[in-house]
Structures are given as structure tokens and as C-alpha cells.
Design an enzyme around this catalytic site. Sequence first.
Site, short mmCIF file in Angstrom:
data_model
loop_
_atom_site.label_atom_id
_atom_site.label_comp_id
_atom_site.label_asym_id
_atom_site.label_seq_id
_atom_site.Cartn_x
_atom_site.Cartn_y
_atom_site.Cartn_z
N ARG A 96 0.84 -1.20 0.00
CA ARG A 96 0.00 0.00 0.00
C ARG A 96 0.87 1.25 0.00
NH1 ARG A 96 0.34 3.79 2.60
NH2 ARG A 96 0.05 2.84 4.65
N SER A 97 1.96 1.22 0.76
CA SER A 97 2.87 2.37 0.79
C SER A 97 3.40 2.67 -0.61
CB SER A 97 4.07 2.10 1.70
OG SER A 97 3.66 1.92 3.03
N PHE A 135 9.21 10.37 -2.82
CA PHE A 135 8.86 11.70 -2.29
C PHE A 135 9.85 12.04 -1.19
CE2 PHE A 135 6.35 14.09 0.95
CZ PHE A 135 5.74 15.07 0.18
N GLY A 136 10.70 13.01 -1.43
CA GLY A 136 11.75 13.32 -0.48
C GLY A 136 11.45 14.59 0.30
N LEU A 137 10.89 14.43 1.48
CA LEU A 137 10.61 15.58 2.35
C LEU A 137 11.44 15.49 3.64
CD1 LEU A 137 8.84 18.11 2.99
CD2 LEU A 137 7.20 16.55 4.05
N CYS A 249 0.17 17.31 -0.23
CA CYS A 249 0.41 15.94 -0.71
C CYS A 249 0.16 14.96 0.42
CB CYS A 249 1.85 15.77 -1.19
SG CYS A 249 2.31 16.90 -2.50
N GLU A 374 3.80 9.89 7.85
CA GLU A 374 2.65 10.71 7.46
C GLU A 374 2.06 11.45 8.65
OE1 GLU A 374 1.29 11.28 4.54
OE2 GLU A 374 2.49 9.95 3.30
N THR A 376 3.15 11.63 12.84
CA THR A 376 3.04 10.62 13.89
C THR A 376 1.67 10.76 14.55
OG1 THR A 376 3.87 12.04 15.66
CG2 THR A 376 5.53 10.86 14.37
N PHE A 394 2.63 22.76 19.46
CA PHE A 394 3.92 22.22 18.98
C PHE A 394 4.80 23.31 18.41
CE2 PHE A 394 2.03 22.25 14.69
CZ PHE A 394 0.69 21.91 14.94
C1 FAD Z 1 9.03 3.22 6.91
C2 FAD Z 1 9.01 4.69 6.77
C3 FAD Z 1 8.80 5.26 5.52
C4 FAD Z 1 8.81 6.64 5.35
N1 FAD Z 1 8.64 7.17 4.10
C5 FAD Z 1 8.82 8.52 3.91
C6 FAD Z 1 8.79 9.07 2.60
O1 FAD Z 1 8.55 8.37 1.61
N2 FAD Z 1 9.05 10.40 2.44
C7 FAD Z 1 9.32 11.21 3.52
O2 FAD Z 1 9.57 12.38 3.30
N3 FAD Z 1 9.33 10.71 4.79
C8 FAD Z 1 9.10 9.38 5.00
N4 FAD Z 1 9.13 8.86 6.28
C9 FAD Z 1 9.48 9.75 7.38
C10 FAD Z 1 8.34 10.03 8.34
O3 FAD Z 1 7.43 10.91 7.78
C11 FAD Z 1 8.96 10.55 9.64
O4 FAD Z 1 9.60 9.45 10.26
C12 FAD Z 1 7.94 11.18 10.56
O5 FAD Z 1 7.53 12.41 10.06
C13 FAD Z 1 8.48 11.37 11.98
O6 FAD Z 1 9.71 12.03 11.94
P1 FAD Z 1 10.97 11.45 12.77
O7 FAD Z 1 11.11 10.02 12.48
O8 FAD Z 1 12.10 12.34 12.52
O9 FAD Z 1 10.51 11.57 14.28
P2 FAD Z 1 10.59 12.86 15.21
O10 FAD Z 1 9.98 14.02 14.55
O11 FAD Z 1 11.98 12.96 15.72
O12 FAD Z 1 9.65 12.42 16.40
C14 FAD Z 1 10.08 11.55 17.46
C15 FAD Z 1 8.96 11.48 18.49
O13 FAD Z 1 8.71 12.77 19.03
C16 FAD Z 1 7.37 13.12 18.88
N5 FAD Z 1 7.26 14.56 18.68
C17 FAD Z 1 7.82 15.30 17.69
N6 FAD Z 1 7.51 16.59 17.86
C18 FAD Z 1 6.75 16.68 18.97
C19 FAD Z 1 6.10 17.74 19.68
N7 FAD Z 1 6.18 18.99 19.25
N8 FAD Z 1 5.39 17.44 20.79
C20 FAD Z 1 5.30 16.18 21.22
N9 FAD Z 1 5.89 15.14 20.62
C21 FAD Z 1 6.59 15.38 19.49
C22 FAD Z 1 6.88 12.30 17.72
O14 FAD Z 1 5.48 12.10 17.80
C23 FAD Z 1 7.64 11.01 17.90
O15 FAD Z 1 7.00 10.19 18.85
C24 FAD Z 1 9.05 7.48 6.48
C25 FAD Z 1 9.22 6.89 7.72
C26 FAD Z 1 9.20 5.54 7.89
C27 FAD Z 1 9.39 4.93 9.24
#
Ligand code: FAD
Lengths: 394, 250
Positions: A96-97, A135-137, A249, A374, A376, A394
Amino acid sequence: MANAFVGVDFYDVDSLLSEEERAVRDTVRAWVEEHLMPIIGDAYIEGEFPKQLIPGMADLGFFGANLPEEYGCAGLNNVSYGLIMQELERGDSGIRSFASVQGALVMYPIFAFGSEEQKKHWLPRLASGEEIGCFGLTEPDYGSNPGGMITTAKETTDGWLLNGAKMWITNGSQATVSIIWAKTGAIDDTKSIRGFIVPASTKGYTAKDQKGKLSLRASDTSEIVLQDCLVPKDAILPKSGGIKSPLMCLTQARYGIAWGGIGAAMACYDEALSYSKERIMFGKPIGQTQLQQSRLAEMLTEITKAQLLTLQLGRLKDRGTMTPDQVSLAKRNNINMACEAAREARRLLGANGILAEYHSMRHMANLESVYTYEGTHDMHTLILGQAVTGLPAF
Amino acid sequence: MKIAVCIKRVPDMDLRFAIGAGGKALDPVGLKFDIADFDGYAVEAGLRLVESHGSGEVVVVSIGPTAVQETLRKALGMGAHRAIHLDAAEVPFDGMSIATALAAELKEGGYDLVLFGRMATDSANQTVGPMAAHLMGLPCVTAISKLDIANGRGTAERQLEGATETMEFPMPAVVTIDEGLGRPRLPSLKGIMAAKKKPLEVKPAQLGAANLTVDVIAFPPDRPPGRIIGEGADAVPELIRLLQTEAKVL
Ligand SMILES: Cc1cc2nc3c(=O)[nH]c(=O)nc-3n(C[C@H](O)[C@H](O)[C@H](O)COP(=O)(O)OP(=O)(O)OC[C@H]3O[C@@H](n4cnc5c(N)ncnc54)[C@H](O)[C@@H]3O)c2cc1C
Ligand SMILES: Cc1cc2nc3c(=O)[nH]c(=O)nc-3n(C[C@H](O)[C@H](O)[C@H](O)COP(=O)(O)OP(=O)(O)OC[C@H]3O[C@@H](n4cnc5c(N)ncnc54)[C@H](O)[C@@H]3O)c2cc1C
């Protein structure tokens, strides 16, 4: 072999779907049963995305299915699109991803922010699977706060010069083209974020698999490095502007993910239900014990609630009134619900529940990624909190 | 090449089903309907023939209430060109009644081939295809697993117990299809959208007289439970005695 999957429909939700929506759902369901289910356990253990499935998915029209026919897409409504995601995730969140990224995160931005030439060039090729997108964000230091990104795009006489690194990029290693988000202005100026279409063959672009994943193992997740990566002037998505563009997106993708969560939960419930009727312990089926019935009743209730809530979300999207906050509620609810259902199903299955031959533990592990990407679960909580109080936390 | 494929809308017999209150039909509650299995193979066979021929059309035909239009649209989604719904409140059990309506519709249609599934998966009568062929005065080959058309003649293979039979026949003809010609394709998403715009003609079904009626449908009686005679070597003499005297298999 287990009986073919027939879905979970305690409230006759089917009667709320049109004939066309049911037909779409049935095609995807049959495809998943025939082509995905027999191989997914091995693909997961091997840690490989099953590439051989791409042509079949493209032929049936799974990519960007809610985009218009003039670009080689199926032109379905959003409920049908959601049902595709539901059925694919019934098989595996990784598959699905793949479809979510290709459709909602690559084709959608080209459709929404691209020039007519970009649309005519890329959309039919992405719909047919000839090109694979990513998609590189997200960046190593900017996940939940993508507006902080430090990838830059500098305009030169020859084009745009990209520098930076992206992480956790689904389809990254196999993509032939990447939508890269970068700042074109000052590093604290989120309004200067623009999208770029970057072919993977561009000099200075490298992608490498992220190893050691215990979740979404049948999906390709990669790190992308952009080092003096020069793309032509017309690589920019002309109508993209500011952090709200990539967030638009994500709204599309999250909408599909909300449906996907129902699919994964239905798969786990279905497996748990049939196991509970067959597994005899203490002289009777475990399904005849109050403890296991409580698990099943809980799963059924939550799935049914999610079905109704998500169908209404789809109707709002088709009507053009859906808000991003409503999508946050559905993504947050449904993926959390699916995580719970998968864990409870796994537990009901006893020791068998830890095997790849069964599906619940694979779903359980996969859904932890879906819980995080997408937006957390926490971030959606904060989005809803802000929506109702007007106060950002936040 | 112009091909008609007659398809029936039937309940999915793999799912749990119940017998209705009157005992003469299945309880419709909870049934899921689809193209009968072999009829799906017949649609696939028709589509492949037209595709390999490079031209022609596949016309799907079904008898029944309005709901059969959904089944016809599924075949249109697979790629059939147009559909004919022969409207009837109910599908009679008598194959001759059905065959009469189909023959009336198809006889003057100018079809090179009329395809049927080997049997409908609900009623399993295996009669409608051959009866329609008879009424139209056409040759009929049943339960084929391979079909080629060249120079206005058809060649078909049939699987017999341990042997394969190859037959030749002139066209037009009626052919009933077993599995083996290729699994029915799924309607693609574009196909599903296109199906809504393809022609679907509705006409009253000119059913023939129905001389057969279903008296009663019943599930087979439960098998008697097994019996444990004893354990270990001590039980063997008694087991042998019972196999000889009661089960009479030794
Ligand atoms: C398998 C997989 C595929 C992915 N695919 C893509 C993709 O195709 N393209 C892309 O761009 N990204 C992708 N991602 C990235 C994904 O979007 C990020 O992992 C996600 O946005 C969370 O960012 P992070 O991992 O840096 O966690 P962090 O932002 O470091 O968060 C860590 C923890 O802190 C919490 N947190 C963060 N900020 C706050 C706040 N202000 N208050 C309270 N809690 C907070 C979060 O909820 C989480 O529990 C993918 C991730 C995974 C695991
Ligand atoms: C990795 C692993 C290593 C193991 N190592 C060993 C080992 O070294 N030696 C060994 O002997 N065994 C070992 N086991 C077996 C383990 O002890 C069993 O898996 C455990 O006892 C559960 O049995 P089961 O898997 O047959 O589940 P089942 O007994 O079939 O239980 C299935 C589900 O039904 C529930 N259930 C059962 N009975 C009832 C009831 N009456 N009312 C309500 N709910 C009920 C259970 O809680 C469970 O949720 C191992 C298992 C695993 C997974």
C-alpha cells in the site's frame, strides 16, 4: 488453504457503496488474494519489495487512480481510491505504501503543482509503472517539523543546484524519479520551499537502502543524498510554494492511509476469527471463551466504527469539503485502531501468531511505521488539539 | 468475428449458504453474486479470440431480474463490447425454458460463435448450451479446454478421462467452455469506468414453458460420528472383526 478473504461488514456498509465502488474493491481484493498473498510472507522475511507485482498493478490501474483519464489514470472517485488502499493494505502495508507514494506523493504533486508539459510527460509514465517515483521531504534532523529542512535549491544560469540529504524515503532505491522538496531562499524561510522533479539518473543524486528495518520489510526505504545535483530550470514544480505544498500531498496520502488501516485491521480480525473457531484448547474452541470473544468483539466494533467514519470522510472529499483536520482524525484513529487489532489478533493466535505464515504479526510490525509516518500519532493529536482550541501546542 | 457469450449471475457457492424457508431455493440473505465460474472462462475465451483476430465484438447476454445488469457490467469491465439483458423476474430452473429465450435472441444475430460455460455453478444442469444449439440448429461442442478458429472452421480440444479429444466443426457453432482456456481477467479500474458507457440493451426474455420445478433442496445428512474401539494392539482384533462384519470392507 484458507478461504478467500471476503471482508468484514457487520453494518452492511456495502449498501452505502455504489456498484462501481464495489467493483473496484472486488478487483483489488481478487488481485491481492491471487498475486500478493502467496508471496508476501517470503518477501517480508527476505526484506525485499516484490517488484514483479508492479506491471500487474499498473495494468489494472492502481496508480493515481483518482486522477483524470486524460493523463492515463482511471478517473475514479475518492471513495473508490480509498477502497484500493484498503484492499492493498489488507495484504501488506508496504505494498500500500508503494501505491500511496506513487499516486498521492508523486503523481498528485505533479498534477496539482506541475506545468501542463510536466503532467503530460510524467503522469502517463507513472500510471503505467514505466517510471517509479519517490517523495523526499523528511531529513535526518527534520521529521515531524519538515519546515525546518536544510536542503537547498539555488538558481544558477544552468538550472537549479540541489544540496542536502533526505531520509526514510519510501521507494527511494528503486525510484527512477524523485519529488524533492528544498528551500530556494533563506534557511528559516518556509515560504521558499519548492518541489523539484529530479530524475534518479541526475549526477550528484544517490540513494541507498536503509538496512535493519523490523517493520515494512517488504518496502524499500532509503536515504537520498543530493550533492551539487543540477537539474534544468523546468524541473521546478511551478505552482508549488511554501511548506503547505508538501503538506497538501500528505493530506492526500493520509486520506488513503486511513482507509489502509481498515484493511490491515480486517485482515487481522479475519485471521483471529477463523483461528478462534478452529483452535481447540481445554476441549473447546478458544473462540468459545469469554476472553477471546472479548478480543473479537472489540476488534469488530472498532473496525465497524472506522468503516463508517472513513466512508463519510471519502464522501466529504468527493464533495470537495474535506478538511486536513478531518483527515488527521481518521489517520490517527484508524492506524491506532489497526495497531491494537493486530496486536490482539497476534496474541489470540498463541505461538502461531509469531510466524510469518500467519499475517497478524507482520501487520503489527508494519503498522508501527504507519503509526509514525505521514504525521506521527502524536502530531495528529496536536493538530486536532489546535483545531479545537485554536492554540498550537507544537 | 462476432461472438456472443451467455453468462449467468449466481451466488458464490464457496461461501456459507442456507436453504430458504420454502425449501425450494437458497436463502438470498448474505449471498454474494458473481458471474458463474465457467461463464467467466467463456468471457475470457471470447475476448482472447477477438483480440487475436484483431477485430470483432464480444456481446454478453444474461437472463434475470435487473440485478443481472451488474454482472453484465462486470463482463463489460473485462472488455466485452456490449450487453443484452433479457429481463425476467426469475431465472427458471428448466434449461429448455432458458435456452428458448436465448435462441430467440441469438438466432438471427449473425454470431460466428455462441459461447457458454460448461455449466452454471449453482444449478449445475449442463443443459442450456446444448439445448440452445439444438434450437438454433447449430453444431455444439461441450466442455472444451482449447479452442482455435481458422478459415471459418473451429478446432477444439476436450479432456476425457486420461485422454484428449480434438474435434473440428464448421461455424457458426455453439461451444461450452471448461477451465483451461485461461483464467478470467479481472476488470481493470479503467475497464470498470468504461463499462458504464458501453451499450446495455434491455429486452423482455421470451422464456419457453418450464416443465421442471424444484421439489426440495436439502443438505446431505450429517455423517454418523466416528467410533473409538480401543487403543493399542489390544484393539486390533475387534477392529478387524468390525471391518469384516459391520463395514464389510475386508
Ligand atoms: C518506513 C518509513 C517510511 C517513510 N517514508 C517517507 C517518505 O517516503 N518520504 C518522507 O519524506 N518521509 C518518509 N518517512 C518519514 C516520516 O514521515 C517521519 O519518520 C515522521 O515524520 C516522523 O519524523 P521522525 O522520524 O524524525 O521523528 P521525530 O519528529 O523525531 O519524532 C520523534 C517522536 O517525538 C514526537 N514529537 C515530535 N515533535 C513533537 C512535539 N512537538 N510534541 C510532542 N511530541 C513530538 C513524535 O510524535 C515522535 O513520537 C518514512 C518513515 C518511515 C518509518
Ligand atoms: C518463541 C517460543 C518459544 C517457546 N519455547 C518453548 C519451550 O522451550 N518449551 C515448551 O514446552 N514450550 C515452548 N513454547 C510454547 C509456549 O509455551 C506456548 O506457545 C504457550 O503455552 C501457548 O500455547 P499455544 O501457542 O498452543 O496457544 P494456545 O494454547 O492455543 O492459545 C491460543 C490463545 O488462546 C488463549 N486461551 C487458551 N486457553 C484459553 C482458555 N481456557 N480461556 C481463554 N483463552 C484461552 C491463549 O491465551 C491464547 O491467546 C514456546 C513458544 C514460543 C512462541
